[in-house]
Design an enzyme around this catalytic site. Structure first.
Site, short mmCIF file in Angstrom:
data_model
loop_
_atom_site.label_atom_id
_atom_site.label_comp_id
_atom_site.label_asym_id
_atom_site.label_seq_id
_atom_site.Cartn_x
_atom_site.Cartn_y
_atom_site.Cartn_z
N SER A 1 21.77 -31.14 19.22
CA SER A 1 20.72 -30.54 18.54
C SER A 1 19.58 -31.49 18.56
CB SER A 1 21.32 -30.57 17.08
OG SER A 1 20.36 -30.27 16.10
N TYR B 1 25.54 -34.27 9.89
CA TYR B 1 25.38 -33.53 11.30
C TYR B 1 24.32 -34.28 12.12
CZ TYR B 1 23.80 -29.32 13.77
OH TYR B 1 23.66 -28.27 14.64
N1 LIG Z 1 21.81 -22.41 15.46
C1 LIG Z 1 20.89 -23.57 15.56
O1 LIG Z 1 19.80 -23.70 14.94
C2 LIG Z 1 21.53 -24.76 16.35
C3 LIG Z 1 20.43 -25.77 16.55
C4 LIG Z 1 20.88 -26.91 17.44
C5 LIG Z 1 22.20 -26.93 17.52
N2 LIG Z 1 23.16 -25.94 17.18
C6 LIG Z 1 24.62 -25.92 17.79
O2 LIG Z 1 25.02 -24.87 18.28
C7 LIG Z 1 26.35 -24.80 18.39
C8 LIG Z 1 26.59 -23.47 18.15
O3 LIG Z 1 26.08 -22.93 17.00
P1 LIG Z 1 25.61 -21.59 16.85
O4 LIG Z 1 24.01 -21.75 16.17
O5 LIG Z 1 25.53 -20.65 17.93
O6 LIG Z 1 26.30 -21.07 15.40
P2 LIG Z 1 27.52 -19.92 15.35
O7 LIG Z 1 26.68 -18.54 15.91
O8 LIG Z 1 27.98 -20.01 14.03
O9 LIG Z 1 28.52 -20.43 16.28
C9 LIG Z 1 29.50 -21.43 16.15
C10 LIG Z 1 30.80 -21.14 16.90
O10 LIG Z 1 31.71 -22.18 16.75
C11 LIG Z 1 32.89 -21.71 16.31
N3 LIG Z 1 33.41 -22.65 15.68
C12 LIG Z 1 33.24 -23.27 14.28
N4 LIG Z 1 34.45 -24.12 14.01
C13 LIG Z 1 35.30 -24.30 14.89
C14 LIG Z 1 36.57 -24.88 15.24
N5 LIG Z 1 36.68 -25.60 14.11
N6 LIG Z 1 37.04 -24.64 16.25
C15 LIG Z 1 36.60 -23.59 16.84
N7 LIG Z 1 35.64 -22.99 17.07
C16 LIG Z 1 34.72 -23.26 15.79
C17 LIG Z 1 32.47 -20.23 15.51
O11 LIG Z 1 33.59 -19.55 15.36
P3 LIG Z 1 34.56 -19.55 14.03
O12 LIG Z 1 33.85 -20.22 12.67
O13 LIG Z 1 35.63 -18.31 14.07
O14 LIG Z 1 35.46 -20.50 14.54
C18 LIG Z 1 31.49 -19.64 16.39
O15 LIG Z 1 32.09 -18.98 17.47
C19 LIG Z 1 26.92 -25.63 17.38
O16 LIG Z 1 27.29 -26.85 17.70
C20 LIG Z 1 25.61 -25.96 16.58
O17 LIG Z 1 25.79 -27.42 15.88
C21 LIG Z 1 22.78 -24.87 16.59
#
Ligand SMILES: NC(=O)c1ccc[n+]([C@@H]2O[C@H](COP(=O)([O-])OP(=O)(O)OC[C@H]3O[C@@H](n4cnc5c(N)ncnc54)[C@H](OP(=O)(O)O)[C@@H]3O)[C@@H](O)[C@H]2O)c1
Length: 240
Positions: A143, A156
């Site tokens: 991130s 985080y």
């Molecule tokens: N969105 C942003 O602004 C942003 C910015 C920087 C970095 N990120 C990072 O990007 C990554 C993806 O996030 P996203 O933004 O795409 O959010 P998202 O759409 O909420 O996706 C998160 C994914 O992780 C899965 N997940 C969560 N906990 C889990 C667990 N214990 N075991 C297996 N799967 C799990 C979720 O499914 P389930 O809940 O069903 O498990 C979902 O598929 C994360 O690492 C996040 O920290 C996001």
């Protein structure tokens, strides 16, 4: 059967789902992993309906046994692993005096510990792919708060800094053997994770998950000699 194969965690929505699609477009069979089976099955069915070779394994990456099972089932199905995407992650905001131990442990476990365990379980298969074509790839979703610490998102931020440090260490250890690692470091991306912020930052002002996934397509194309340790994604007006 696809000639290349990948595992993507957190693949049921957002960034992971967009990356799974790109990997499918680039000829990979993809094992897609997330906790909630219904949501994951729907995402997999949509991609499979478009002709991609994708399969679901519902698993919680906090659980070591479940990680081992994901890798074993993937190996049985595809017999190879060319790309590992450690993308599952969660974030809980809290001021330092209010940090809940359960949420601290969840973030450490999902965002950081699971990545270590996935490397350990996958390294033999990745080395085999690297011996074949010199470019096994691991993508770890960090991130922008893995580069610049954020108050209120302190835990985080610490886990995501850990992802960057781990990625650097893995390049020292494994890149000479053909396994290249990249940390993705985005600012706000329009996914379910950022619903909480959309009152203040409209979705259309956020980075798109597809923008991040295109970076993975690029990483698949660079020559074996080129390592890209990290990629930052920011937005107009974001202070770095
Ligand atoms: N969105 C942003 O602004 C942003 C910015 C920087 C970095 N990120 C990072 O990007 C990554 C993806 O996030 P996203 O933004 O795409 O959010 P998202 O759409 O909420 O996706 C998160 C994914 O992780 C899965 N997940 C969560 N906990 C889990 C667990 N214990 N075991 C297996 N799967 C799990 C979720 O499914 P389930 O809940 O069903 O498990 C979902 O598929 C994360 O690492 C996040 O920290 C996001």
């Amino acid at each position: 059967m696809a000639e290349r194969a990948a595992i993507v965690t957190g693949a049921s929505s957002g960034i992971g789902l967009a990356i799974a699609r790109v990997l499918g477009e680039e000829g990979h069979g993809v094992t897609m992993v997330a906790r909630r089976a219904d949501k994951l099955e729907a995402a997999v069915a949509a991609l499979a309906g478009e002709g991609f070779d994708v399969h679901a394994i519902a698993a919680n990456v906090s659980e070591e046994d479940q990680i081992k099972n994901v890798v074993a089932v993937h190996r049985e199905r595809y017999g190879r692993l060319d790309v590992l995407v450690n993308n599952a992650g969660v974030g809980f905001g809290a001021s330092v005096g209010e940090i809940q131990t359960k949420r601290l442990d969840m973030q450490l476990s999902i965002n950081l510990r699971s990545i270590v365990l996935f490397y350990r379980e996958c390294v033999a298969d990745l080395l085999a792919a690297a011996a074949e074509h010199k470019s096994a790839l691991v993508v770890n979703t960090s991130s922008i708060s893995g580069k610049f610490g954020q108050g209120w998102l302190s835990v985080y931020s610490a886990t995501k800094h850990g992802v960057v440090g781990w990625t650097e260490a893995m390049n020292k250890e494994l890149a000479p053997q053909g396994i290249k690692s990249t940390a993705l470091c985005p600012a706000f991306v329009d996914t379910p994770m950022t619903e909480f912020a959309k009152q203040h930052v409209p979705a259309e002002d956020m980075i798109r998950p597809e923008d991040i996934a295109e970076a993975v397509r690029y990483l698949l194309k660079v020559s074996p000699a080129c390592i890209v340790p990290e990629i930052m994604f920011t937005r107009p007006g974001d202070a770095l």
